[in-house]
Design an enzyme around this catalytic site. Structure first.
Site, PDB file in Angstrom:
ATOM      1  N   LYS A  67      40.497  44.854  38.149  1.00  0.00           N
ATOM      2  CA  LYS A  67      40.078  44.126  36.940  1.00  0.00           C
ATOM      3  C   LYS A  67      41.284  43.671  36.117  1.00  0.00           C
ATOM      4  CE  LYS A  67      40.971  47.678  34.054  1.00  0.00           C
ATOM      5  NZ  LYS A  67      41.743  47.686  32.790  1.00  0.00           N
ATOM      6  N   THR A 109      38.325  44.226  29.430  1.00  0.00           N
ATOM      7  CA  THR A 109      39.717  43.859  29.657  1.00  0.00           C
ATOM      8  C   THR A 109      39.931  42.348  29.582  1.00  0.00           C
ATOM      9  OG1 THR A 109      39.832  45.756  31.156  1.00  0.00           O
ATOM     10  CG2 THR A 109      41.708  44.287  31.152  1.00  0.00           C
TER      11      THR A 109
END
Length: 332
Positions: free
Chosen positions: A189, A246
């Site tokens: 990610k 994120t």
């Protein structure tokens, strides 16, 4: 209550040390930077990385890994992913048979292309290893804002023990037995977050970011499937959950770094301006090489890897991704 030794006093290690000590555990934290330890001891807070949050009396600053792990029930590793091997090697003489090792770093080791659990098992066969991961900015965890994470281990009993130790009314912990999927989700990610930041830096909108995140999950599933992970894991907290936080928050150093790259700042200079480790910059290289090794197509990862290594421009990456051959969305 347990005794917990924390190796690594960055923002995340400190946030977890605060969470555990405020719960009543006896927590000892150390770091390779002696000056940083001195500052924390004098200020009773982590002014460098998590300012404004005072330490409880249960949180002790110690000088060495040996001191941190003396009589500890849990060894909590919060060193950057590319330094996990050296931190773990240094700790091995002090890790007892009954001690649980909890790792919270997110990444894939460059060169070896190993996940961090694989490194731990290689260096200490049979180690009681648990990975703790999920959408969890240190800036919020340290201030006791509601957060939910996953504790994963091949031994679900170990994951449940970590769940009991860490869980609070503001820090909820689920369990999972898919270590591979949880570790890959946390690592990959960061690459997509770099891309989301680059998109923002160029000036693109929400449509582009949503597409990048969605197709990024597809790439994560693709590599995870090839490596034996349960692709359902990527629909959970350590996949979609961690990706959302994120890619959308300014707390994310990967996104901030990407924004500067998208604005035209050279990648190396962008990392320097962030002022902390940008794991996605390292993981992009490892993931790109791992995808090539196992024969998995990861076009977003490849473009971000080429972009941060100055092989193509950010705008070239967009043209490459948008101009790819037509596909069926359901093809994994």
């Amino acid at each position: 209550m347990k005794t917990i030794g924390v190796i690594g006093a960055g923002s995340w290690g400190t946030a977890l040390a605060l969470t555990l000590s405020n719960k009543g555990h006896n927590v000892k934290i150390t770091d390779v930077n002696a000056e940083h330890l001195k500052e924390m001891r004098n200020n009773r807070e982590n002014v460098r990385y998590l300012p404004g949050i005072p330490f409880s009396d249960n949180l002790h600053i110690v000088e060495s890994t040996e001191e941190a792990l003396e009589d500890a029930d849990v060894a909590l590793f919060s060193a950057p992913a590319q330094h996990f091997r050296s931190a773990f090697e240094n700790a091995i003489p002090y890790i007892t048979e009954d001690m649980i090792v909890v790792n919270v770093a997110k990444g894939i080791e460059r060169g070896t292309l190993m996940r961090l659990s694989e490194i731990a098992e290689l260096l200490m066969p049979g180690v009681k290893y648990v990975v703790l991961s999920g959408p969890s900015h240190a800036e919020e965890v340290g201030r006791a804002m509601p957060t939910t994470v996953v504790a994963a281990s091949d031994d679900i009993g170990l994951a449940e023990k970590v769940q009991d130790i860490f869980i609070t009314d503001r820090f909820r912990v689920y369990t999972n037995d898919d270590v591979c999927g949880v570790e890959l989700g946390g690592a990959l990610k960061n690459i997509i977050a770099l891309g989301a930041g680059i998109s923002d830096g160029i000036g693109f909108g929400d449509n582009a970011k949503a597409a990048l995140m969605t197709r990024g999950i597809t790439e994560m599933c693709r590599l995870g499937k090839a490596l034996g992970a349960d692709i359902n894991t990527f629909s959970g907290l350590t996949g979609v959950g961690d990706l959302i936080v994120t890619c959308t928050s300014m707390h994310s150093r990967n996104r901030r770094c990407g924004i500067m790259i998208g604005e035209g700042v050279p990648p190396s200079e962008a990392v320097e301006k962030v002022g902390m480790v940008v794991e996605g910059m390292f993981t992009a290289e490892a993931a790109y090489e791992l995808a090539m090794k196992v024969g998995v197509e990861m076009p977003i990862t490849e473009c971000i890897y080429n972009c941060i290594n100055n092989k193509i421009s950010a705008k070239d990456a967009v043209s490459i991704l948008m101009g790819r051959d037509r596909k069926n969305e359901k093809h994994i």
